[in-house]
Every structure is written in structure tokens, then in C-alpha cells.
Scaffold this motif. Sequence first.
Motif, PDB file in Angstrom:
ATOM      1  N   VAL A  94      11.548  -3.276  58.094  1.00 15.92           N
ATOM      2  CA  VAL A  94      12.329  -3.779  56.942  1.00 15.92           C
ATOM      3  C   VAL A  94      11.772  -3.128  55.676  1.00 15.92           C
ATOM      4  O   VAL A  94      10.564  -2.880  55.569  1.00 15.92           O
ATOM      5  CB  VAL A  94      12.291  -5.328  56.828  1.00 15.92           C
ATOM      6  N   PRO A  95      12.630  -2.822  54.719  1.00 17.80           N
ATOM      7  CA  PRO A  95      12.125  -2.131  53.515  1.00 17.80           C
ATOM      8  C   PRO A  95      11.236  -3.038  52.670  1.00 17.80           C
ATOM      9  O   PRO A  95      11.438  -4.251  52.632  1.00 17.80           O
ATOM     10  CB  PRO A  95      13.403  -1.765  52.762  1.00 17.80           C
ATOM     11  N   ALA A  96      10.268  -2.429  51.981  1.00 18.27           N
ATOM     12  CA  ALA A  96       9.397  -3.186  51.081  1.00 18.27           C
ATOM     13  C   ALA A  96      10.145  -3.353  49.763  1.00 18.27           C
ATOM     14  O   ALA A  96       9.967  -2.587  48.820  1.00 18.27           O
ATOM     15  CB  ALA A  96       8.087  -2.441  50.867  1.00 18.27           C
ATOM     16  N   GLU A  97      11.039  -4.354  49.750  1.00 17.16           N
ATOM     17  CA  GLU A  97      11.901  -4.550  48.583  1.00 17.16           C
ATOM     18  C   GLU A  97      11.685  -5.956  48.041  1.00 17.16           C
ATOM     19  O   GLU A  97      11.646  -6.924  48.802  1.00 17.16           O
ATOM     20  CB  GLU A  97      13.357  -4.381  49.029  1.00 17.16           C
ATOM     21  N   THR A  98      11.562  -6.063  46.735  1.00 16.87           N
ATOM     22  CA  THR A  98      11.292  -7.373  46.125  1.00 16.87           C
ATOM     23  C   THR A  98      12.576  -8.214  46.142  1.00 16.87           C
ATOM     24  O   THR A  98      13.669  -7.697  46.410  1.00 16.87           O
ATOM     25  CB  THR A  98      10.825  -7.201  44.668  1.00 16.87           C
ATOM     26  N   THR A  99      12.409  -9.499  45.797  1.00 13.50           N
ATOM     27  CA  THR A  99      13.566 -10.411  45.828  1.00 13.50           C
ATOM     28  C   THR A  99      14.631  -9.976  44.823  1.00 13.50           C
ATOM     29  O   THR A  99      15.804 -10.297  44.981  1.00 13.50           O
ATOM     30  CB  THR A  99      13.112 -11.853  45.500  1.00 13.50           C
ATOM     31  N   ASP A 100      14.224  -9.203  43.786  1.00 11.88           N
ATOM     32  CA  ASP A 100      15.220  -8.735  42.813  1.00 11.88           C
ATOM     33  C   ASP A 100      15.536  -7.248  42.986  1.00 11.88           C
ATOM     34  O   ASP A 100      15.958  -6.567  42.045  1.00 11.88           O
ATOM     35  CB  ASP A 100      14.797  -9.059  41.370  1.00 11.88           C
ATOM     36  N   GLY A 101      15.301  -6.755  44.202  1.00  7.28           N
ATOM     37  CA  GLY A 101      15.824  -5.432  44.563  1.00  7.28           C
ATOM     38  C   GLY A 101      15.011  -4.210  44.148  1.00  7.28           C
ATOM     39  O   GLY A 101      15.529  -3.096  44.189  1.00  7.28           O
ATOM     40  N   VAL A 102      13.760  -4.380  43.795  1.00 10.87           N
ATOM     41  CA  VAL A 102      12.943  -3.191  43.459  1.00 10.87           C
ATOM     42  C   VAL A 102      12.267  -2.706  44.741  1.00 10.87           C
ATOM     43  O   VAL A 102      11.630  -3.485  45.467  1.00 10.87           O
ATOM     44  CB  VAL A 102      11.899  -3.513  42.361  1.00 10.87           C
ATOM     45  N   ARG A 103      12.422  -1.439  45.006  1.00 11.69           N
ATOM     46  CA  ARG A 103      11.943  -0.857  46.280  1.00 11.69           C
ATOM     47  C   ARG A 103      10.645  -0.101  46.020  1.00 11.69           C
ATOM     48  O   ARG A 103      10.593   0.800  45.172  1.00 11.69           O
ATOM     49  CB  ARG A 103      13.040   0.095  46.760  1.00 11.69           C
ATOM     50  N   ILE A 104       9.601  -0.460  46.751  1.00 13.90           N
ATOM     51  CA  ILE A 104       8.319   0.257  46.643  1.00 13.90           C
ATOM     52  C   ILE A 104       8.160   1.056  47.930  1.00 13.90           C
ATOM     53  O   ILE A 104       8.417   0.541  49.027  1.00 13.90           O
ATOM     54  CB  ILE A 104       7.134  -0.739  46.514  1.00 13.90           C
ATOM     55  N   ARG A 105       7.719   2.301  47.806  1.00 18.49           N
ATOM     56  CA  ARG A 105       7.519   3.085  49.033  1.00 18.49           C
ATOM     57  C   ARG A 105       6.097   2.828  49.535  1.00 18.49           C
ATOM     58  O   ARG A 105       5.130   2.957  48.780  1.00 18.49           O
ATOM     59  CB  ARG A 105       7.714   4.569  48.733  1.00 18.49           C
ATOM     60  N   ALA A 132      -3.684   2.047  57.180  1.00 19.60           N
ATOM     61  CA  ALA A 132      -2.506   1.564  57.915  1.00 19.60           C
ATOM     62  C   ALA A 132      -2.541   0.055  58.150  1.00 19.60           C
ATOM     63  O   ALA A 132      -1.513  -0.626  58.033  1.00 19.60           O
ATOM     64  CB  ALA A 132      -2.393   2.301  59.244  1.00 19.60           C
ATOM     65  N   ALA A 133      -3.730  -0.490  58.438  1.00 25.01           N
ATOM     66  CA  ALA A 133      -3.818  -1.901  58.801  1.00 25.01           C
ATOM     67  C   ALA A 133      -3.383  -2.814  57.657  1.00 25.01           C
ATOM     68  O   ALA A 133      -3.008  -3.965  57.900  1.00 25.01           O
ATOM     69  CB  ALA A 133      -5.244  -2.230  59.234  1.00 25.01           C
ATOM     70  N   SER A 134      -3.434  -2.334  56.426  1.00 22.31           N
ATOM     71  CA  SER A 134      -3.052  -3.189  55.290  1.00 22.31           C
ATOM     72  C   SER A 134      -1.543  -3.208  55.061  1.00 22.31           C
ATOM     73  O   SER A 134      -1.033  -4.051  54.321  1.00 22.31           O
ATOM     74  CB  SER A 134      -3.724  -2.696  54.001  1.00 22.31           C
ATOM     75  N   LEU A 135      -0.825  -2.265  55.648  1.00 18.74           N
ATOM     76  CA  LEU A 135       0.603  -2.123  55.346  1.00 18.74           C
ATOM     77  C   LEU A 135       1.435  -3.385  55.657  1.00 18.74           C
ATOM     78  O   LEU A 135       2.213  -3.823  54.806  1.00 18.74           O
ATOM     79  CB  LEU A 135       1.195  -0.923  56.106  1.00 18.74           C
ATOM     80  N   PRO A 136       1.267  -4.009  56.844  1.00 19.83           N
ATOM     81  CA  PRO A 136       2.163  -5.124  57.162  1.00 19.83           C
ATOM     82  C   PRO A 136       2.065  -6.289  56.179  1.00 19.83           C
ATOM     83  O   PRO A 136       3.076  -6.853  55.786  1.00 19.83           O
ATOM     84  CB  PRO A 136       1.708  -5.551  58.571  1.00 19.83           C
ATOM     85  N   ARG A 137       0.849  -6.624  55.762  1.00 17.73           N
ATOM     86  CA  ARG A 137       0.700  -7.761  54.828  1.00 17.73           C
ATOM     87  C   ARG A 137       1.279  -7.423  53.458  1.00 17.73           C
ATOM     88  O   ARG A 137       1.949  -8.246  52.832  1.00 17.73           O
ATOM     89  CB  ARG A 137      -0.787  -8.135  54.699  1.00 17.73           C
ATOM     90  N   VAL A 138       1.012  -6.220  52.991  1.00 23.33           N
ATOM     91  CA  VAL A 138       1.516  -5.835  51.671  1.00 23.33           C
ATOM     92  C   VAL A 138       3.047  -5.805  51.693  1.00 23.33           C
ATOM     93  O   VAL A 138       3.721  -6.246  50.763  1.00 23.33           O
ATOM     94  CB  VAL A 138       0.912  -4.486  51.218  1.00 23.33           C
ATOM     95  N   ARG A 139       3.605  -5.325  52.790  1.00 23.52           N
ATOM     96  CA  ARG A 139       5.076  -5.301  52.919  1.00 23.52           C
ATOM     97  C   ARG A 139       5.640  -6.721  52.839  1.00 23.52           C
ATOM     98  O   ARG A 139       6.559  -7.009  52.074  1.00 23.52           O
ATOM     99  CB  ARG A 139       5.468  -4.668  54.262  1.00 23.52           C
ATOM    100  N   ARG A 140       5.053  -7.646  53.656  1.00 23.49           N
ATOM    101  CA  ARG A 140       5.559  -9.019  53.668  1.00 23.49           C
ATOM    102  C   ARG A 140       5.469  -9.629  52.258  1.00 23.49           C
ATOM    103  O   ARG A 140       6.394 -10.276  51.782  1.00 23.49           O
ATOM    104  CB  ARG A 140       4.752  -9.837  54.683  1.00 23.49           C
ATOM    105  N   LEU A 141       4.333  -9.368  51.592  1.00 24.83           N
ATOM    106  CA  LEU A 141       4.116  -9.947  50.268  1.00 24.83           C
ATOM    107  C   LEU A 141       5.146  -9.428  49.260  1.00 24.83           C
ATOM    108  O   LEU A 141       5.755 -10.202  48.513  1.00 24.83           O
ATOM    109  CB  LEU A 141       2.683  -9.600  49.821  1.00 24.83           C
ATOM    110  N   LEU A 142       5.350  -8.118  49.268  1.00 26.03           N
ATOM    111  CA  LEU A 142       6.303  -7.533  48.316  1.00 26.03           C
ATOM    112  C   LEU A 142       7.690  -8.153  48.481  1.00 26.03           C
ATOM    113  O   LEU A 142       8.405  -8.388  47.510  1.00 26.03           O
ATOM    114  CB  LEU A 142       6.394  -6.010  48.518  1.00 26.03           C
ATOM    115  N   ARG A 143       8.041  -8.436  49.715  1.00 23.24           N
ATOM    116  CA  ARG A 143       9.374  -8.987  49.974  1.00 23.24           C
ATOM    117  C   ARG A 143       9.523 -10.435  49.480  1.00 23.24           C
ATOM    118  O   ARG A 143      10.603 -10.953  49.389  1.00 23.24           O
ATOM    119  CB  ARG A 143       9.694  -8.899  51.472  1.00 23.24           C
ATOM    120  N   GLN A 144       8.375 -11.064  49.169  1.00 20.74           N
ATOM    121  CA  GLN A 144       8.446 -12.436  48.663  1.00 20.74           C
ATOM    122  C   GLN A 144       8.280 -12.494  47.145  1.00 20.74           C
ATOM    123  O   GLN A 144       8.304 -13.567  46.562  1.00 20.74           O
ATOM    124  CB  GLN A 144       7.351 -13.285  49.330  1.00 20.74           C
TER     125      GLN A 144
END
Length: 627
Positions: free
Chosen positions: A282-293, A559-571
Motif C-alpha cells: 500500500v502506498p505511504a500516503e497520509t490521510t490528506d493525500g500526501v505521498r512520501i516515497r 529495510a526493517a524500519s520500512l513497515p512501521r514508518v509506512r503504517r504510521l504515515l498512513r495514519q
Amino acid sequence: MGLGDESGPYPALREPVRPLSPEVRTGIAASAGIAVGQAFVIDRRRQPTPRRHLLPEEITAELVRLDEAVALADMQLERLKRKLKESDESDSSVILEAHQLILRDEHLLGPTRRRIRDEKLNVEWALRKTVAEIQQRFDAIDLPYFRERKSDVAFVGEQVLRNLLDASGGNVWQPPLGAVVVAHDLSPADTVHLHRHQIAAIITDAGGRTSHTSILAQAFGIPAVVGLEDITEAVGAGDLLIVDGNRGEVMLCPSQSTIDDYKQQARTEHADIAKLLAERDVPAETTDGVRIRLLANIELPDEVPLALEYGAEGIGLYRTEFLFLDRDDFPKEEEHFMHARGVLRRVAPYEATFRTFDLGVDKVAPFLHRIAGAHPQGSEAEPNPALGLRSLRLCLKEPSFFKAQLRGLLRASVAGTMRIMFPMVSGVEELSEAIAILDQCRRELQKEGIAFADNIPIGVMIEMPSAVMVADHLAQLVDFFSIGTNDLIQYSLALDRLNEHVGYLYQPLHPAVLRMVKHTVDAAHAAGRRVGMCGELAGEPLLTVVLLGLGLDDLSMNAASLPRVRRLLRQLSASQARTLAEEVLKLPSAVQIESVVRQRLAGMLGEDPAWAGLLHPGRRTAKSSPA
Ligand code: PEP
Ligand code: MG
């Protein structure tokens, strides 16, 4: 280590030994995860001489190793001789001349080569046998002159042997599977070697959170606690230990119930990671639609599959120097080409960012001896390596060495999508010089009719305060910025990142650091450039909201930090994060900033239990009492 010593291998692990009472030691949490295992203590003073029989196909390479170690010893003696002459100590230089003669003498080299060829002994073993044999012959002659020659031969042999061990990174340890490695300090090359033995954890007296050993431990998923100051004094081989890399704690002599608690905690962690990995696409996108790569940092090409598995959308930092840390000859253009092509093919269709060589300080390759002033150890020791001849300045000083890498990268560029990035840039002169050499390589390849991609984005790492201050000028010369906070914090807070005694001063939320990040982002955006971060901060969940608010486009992390940061950004909401960033940029201290960040985050995340550890760091996540 003396050549005459029969220093054997380390003692095999014995039955676990429990000290009299349980004990908890606290250090720096360098790499997350929990491990339980028996201690394998590395004591460099007892480093054994490796002894093994060669396979027939290894003989030629072993003979080359001997020649190279001898040539290096000759060069070292020559340099020492020159220094003595300059300081008017020419009498002593005669002794060094004698040593050079011994070094080139067929009585030393002939039998050593024969032993490698005929007896199939590895070079260290063969050399040690030859030296012992010559010494025995001298022993038989009871004259003072020959007694002295005996110690000269020992000295020369020792020098060659040291070069051989340095060239192999001195890595001769063989820890058993699942061991907890206990050491005073480990170099990145040591860590790569130990990783191959599937160790359970690393604990060291020295080191910092952003030392390259810690970064590698994270990359390899090895729990690590560093900066424990005297753990090597407290632990014996075979002791049973618990290593908690999340909290930076080591439990000595744990009770069975504590071991059970930690094993349970480790199982829970694994289950949590499995859940997070399910969201990796799933894309790392914030609740207001800002996409971080979200990108990954890698040290070795083998890390690419794991990075992709954890959801990386490309490689934001490939630390190209790690592949060559055990080498005593300069890496060749062809090798750069082959490795780069391999990485690009594996990362495709994403892009990979190749950082040019960032050697020096703790990333020491034996071949650095060939560049005057570049090797932080040895006869020309650099007293302050972090400020010495390292990284880009070293490459600029040795253009042919630098060009081999640039030509190799350019040639590989047609195999995928490549970005090239220069580290440790202090200002426009250095950057222009590096770009000019790159352009020269392009022209040469063009003339030779060799293809390369013509649209490779060029970037610069912002990791010196001077680069921050002239970021507007730098932005005119490149396509992107990547902020290297590990060095930026080191150089702006005057804080040696390898020194455990000042580890407590490491403050990612220091207002100066945040203001520098803001200044850099603004300069990049004003020039229409993309700006990322690839220092360790990029993967710190507590910082995610701040970095989002400061306007970073890309975050590159282990790499191991990616999943948590992704989940957080999406919230998170980017507009709330921007308000928070504006608020904290006005605060005077790291402590105040941290407290405000936690409070605001709690408001944004609504006390989501998944983030309890982040919002309330003092609270234990599993029921367990240490030890
Ligand atoms: C940095 O300095 O932040 C960085 C990413 O580079 P390295 O850690 O390799 O020095
Ligand atoms: Mg750096």
C-alpha cells in the motif's frame, strides 16, 4: 601477537555458566530485536594465526596475497625510513634497510612459496613455519650477531603477517551458530564476517547508534547493544545472555522465567512484523493525500531482495564501499560495473541511488594504505579521522581510483534506473570538481563508443553544516539532495558518532538539527529539486511526523524500519504535521521538542494501542522483570 606464539583457536563453548546473581547492563540500543544465546567473546589480543589447507584452485590467489603483503611491508619500511631520514635519524634507518633486505630475501620467500604450493598451507601458516625454521638455524649459532638477526627476521615476518591479517580484515573468528558475540569493538568488516556465521546478537563496549557496525547490524537484522563500556570484563565465554536490542539492555545470568518472558516477547514481535508486512504494497500516503516515497539503505547487493520484501520503492542509499572493505588492491572499473549492473537489475523497475565511495574513519579498507594520509591506522595514523582525508575528498585526491568507480557506474547505468550521489560535500568547489570528473568519464566513454544512460540524476548528500548553509548554491548544480543526518549531527553537535562516551549527546531533535533540515528542504524546493533523508533518523518512527511536517519527499532507511514508518504515515495528516513542525521549530531544546511531539502524536493517533511503545517509551510492552 608474536610469530613464535602457538595461539590456538578460541575455547569451544562450554556448558552455560551462571554468574552468582542476575544483572542488567544498559547500553545504547543499536539494532532492534531480542536474542537469547551463549557468549562468544572476541579478544583481539588473542587473535590466532589462521591455519588451513588450501584447495588446489586457491594456491595462485594465496601466492598473490603473499606478494602483496610483502610489497606493502616494503612500502611501509620505505616510508618509515624516509621519516627517520627527515628527522636526522639516518643511523636508525640502516636497520630498516636491513629489514628490507630480509624481506626480499629468497630464504624467507622461497620456502614460504614452496609450502603454499607443495604442502598447500595457507600463507599465514606457511610464513610462520618458514620464520620459525630460520630462527632455529640462527639458534644453532651461538654468536650475538646471529641472535640479533633472529629478532630482525621475527620483526619482518610479523610485519608481513599483520598486513595479511589486515587485508583479510583480521577476521578469523568462527562463532558457533546462534552465539552472542561480545567484543570491545567491531569494525564493519568484522560485522560482515560474523553475519555469515549466523550469530544471534552483538554486544560491545564501544560504539554509537550511528556507527557503521550498528547500521550493518540493523541491515542484517542482528539485535545489537553497543556502548556497554566494560561488558567484555563482565562476560565469560559460554555465559548465557539475553540481548534486548529494543531497549539497549543485556541480561547477565537471567532466570528461566525471564528467558521465557523474552522468548514470548520475541514471538510477539515476529507476529507483529508479519502483520505489517502484509501492508507492504500500500502506498505511504497520509490521510490528506500526501505521498512520501519510502526507500531502503543497503550496504551490500545481497540486501536488495529483503529491501523489496519490506516494501522499499527503490534504493535511496547504496553504500558502495562496504563491498570492498576486505580488499588490499584498488577496486577495478570492471568490478564496479558488474556489481552496479547486478543491483540495478535486481531493483528494477525501481531506481537505485549509488553513493560514491565514502571510505575512511570506521570504513577502512587495506588498500587505503596506498593513498598517503588516507589510512586512519598504521604508520601514518590520522589523529582525527572524521575530519581527515575521507570520503569525497579522498576520491578527489586520487582521481584514477575515483574514475574507476564512476566509469563502472556509468557503464552499468543502461541496465536500469540509476542515480549517482556524492557524499561529504563541503561546498560548491568540491561538488564542481566531482561533477567535472564525472563529465570527463562520460567524454572518455563516448570516445570509446561505450554506452551509458544520458539522464542519470546527480545528487549531493547534505551532511556538513557548511553544505546546509550553501544549499541554495548546491541545488543549482544537482538534481536532488539527500540529508545524511548521521554525519550532519556528528559535525554540527561536535559529537564523534563512534564514541560511546558522548553517545548521550546524540539528540536528533536538537533544534539546530531540525532547523538545518528545514533550511535544506526549503533550499531544495525553491530550486525545484527533490529532497530526501537517508540518515538513521529517516527510519525513527518518533521523527516521522516531524520529517513529514518539514516537507521531505523521500525517506530512505534500513529495510526493517520500512513497515512501521509506512503504517504510521498512513495514519498521519500532512497538514497537522506541518503545524507541528512550525511549532517545534520555535522551541529551544530537544527535551521540550520531544515532549511536544509525543503529546501531539498521541492526539493524532488517538491512543492507538499499536503505538503505545512509541508514545509511552517507559512502559514495557511485555510482562517481564529484567533478570
Ligand atoms: C549519514 O551520514 O547520515 C549517512 C547516511 O551516511 P553514512 O552513515 O554512511 O556516513
Ligand atoms: Mg555520512
